[in-house]
Scaffold this active site. Structure first.
Site, PDB file in Angstrom:
ATOM      1  N   HIS A   1       0.826  -1.210   0.000  1.00 60.13           N
ATOM      2  CA  HIS A   1       0.000   0.000   0.000  1.00 60.13           C
ATOM      3  C   HIS A   1       0.862   1.263   0.000  1.00 60.13           C
ATOM      4  CE1 HIS A   1      -4.312  -1.343   0.905  1.00 60.13           C
ATOM      5  NE2 HIS A   1      -3.632  -2.432   0.593  1.00 60.13           N
ATOM      6  N   ASP A   2       2.082   1.157   0.513  1.00 56.71           N
ATOM      7  CA  ASP A   2       2.989   2.304   0.460  1.00 56.71           C
ATOM      8  C   ASP A   2       3.566   2.465  -0.942  1.00 56.71           C
ATOM      9  OD1 ASP A   2       4.584   4.476   1.455  1.00 56.71           O
ATOM     10  OD2 ASP A   2       6.301   3.117   1.493  1.00 56.71           O
TER      11      ASP A   2
END
Length: 324
Positions: A66-67
């Site tokens: 997700h980063d």
């Protein structure tokens, strides 16, 4: 066999590092002089924390994805506060933040202000995979932390579990990742868990308010198991293991599940149905070493997306907030 497997992964990583322009500012030896115990300290911290929380490897791997997929691997998803990436609904169920914060504090005791939160996250996810039985991958280091974290950046870049293969492939391609990377990185679903809402489109309510399967690609008994765990009135906090067979082991069971039609997400089942990805799924299901070698290559590519170096970023004092 194990030594050959390790050698294969090492050769693959060395090839990527020596032939890849996007990872050239990074090096596995980046902290060898400035903070030589970096990898040892991160590994020890993650091992200790995972002893208290067996679900941690899945959380850290999801957090990393997700980063990196939003605006590069710059720890921007770790920043807390209104309007940040972390506040987007897609990220509210993420976990592992406290472990990364404590790991960063540990590193700063030995090497104050040297190791970035972005590198901590990459190393933590790498070590979490190894701890769960997966390959230990040599990763290049030297990322700096981003100075921007905006909720508005999340949705245009995030993969949804209801995406078609074309939608996933287009997004991955925009990040420099191939269809083969997509299949290999989807293997992350061999660990971790998901909320009922993340696969709800595979069911609908009948006139009596009970859920019934509407997705023929889902094996019937598995579909009924999911309905029992996630009925129409299920608590929003209820979660289901991504892999129903070996949920805490990083292995190739995910691909075997796909062949057995017990992939949890619609985006999983699509990999088996589409001829562009089916052959790779079948190959990984038969050969775990091949999956591990492909995972190692794709993991290095994932963790090299949009990295910031030099003056492009900062070394945060706290991973959850930007420097003054």
């Amino acid at each position: 066999m194990h030594s050959n497997h390790t050698l294969l992964i090492s050769i693959s990583i060395l090839f990527i590092l020596s032939h890849s322009s996007f990872s050239s500012p990074l090096s596995p030896l980046f902290y060898s002089l400035s903070c030589p115990k970096t990898e040892f300290l991160v590994r020890a911290s993650i091992r200790s924390a995972a002893g208290d929380d067996p679900s941690l490897p899945g959380k850290l791997l999801r957090l990393l994805f997700h980063d990196c997929i939003v605006q590069g691997c710059d720890a921007s998803v770790l920043v807390a506060g209104n309007g940040t990436e972390r506040s987007d609904p897609a990220n509210r169920s993420l976990g592992g933040f406290e472990v990364l914060e404590s790991t960063k504090r540990l590193l700063d005791l030995f090497c104050p202000g040297v190791v970035s939160c972005a590198d901590v996250l990459v190393l933590a996810a790498r070590d979490a995979v190894a701890l769960a039985g997966g390959p230990s991958v040599e990763v290049p280091l030297g990322r700096r932390d981003g100075r921007v974290s905006l909720e508005s950046n999340v949705r245009p870049n995030m993969v949804d579990t209801s995406f078609s293969l074309d939608e996933m492939a287009k997004l991955f391609s925009s990040k420099g990742l191939t269809m083969d990377d997509l299949v290999a990185l989807s293997g992350a679903h061999t660990i971790g868990s998901a909320h009922c809402s993340s696969f709800s489109e595979r069911f609908e309510q009948d006139p009596n308010g009970n859920l019934v399967p509407v997705d023929g690609s889902l094996e019937e008994n598995y579909a009924m198991e999911l309905i029992q765990k996630c009925p129409a009135n299920a608590n929003p906090s209820v979660t289901v293991n991504d892999d129903p067979v070996t949920p805490t082991l990083f292995d190739n069971q995910y691909y075997i599940n796909l062949l057995n039609r017990t992939g949890l997400f619609l985006s999983d089942s699509i990999l088996l149905k589409d001829p562009r990805t089916r052959e790779k799924v079948e190959s990984f299901a038969k050969n775990q070493d091949e999956f591990f070698a492909s995972w190692a290559e794709s993991f290095v590519k994932l963790t090299s997306i949009g990295v910031k170096t030099g003056g492009e970023g900062e070394i945060r004092s706290s991973c959850s907030s930007l420097n003054g």
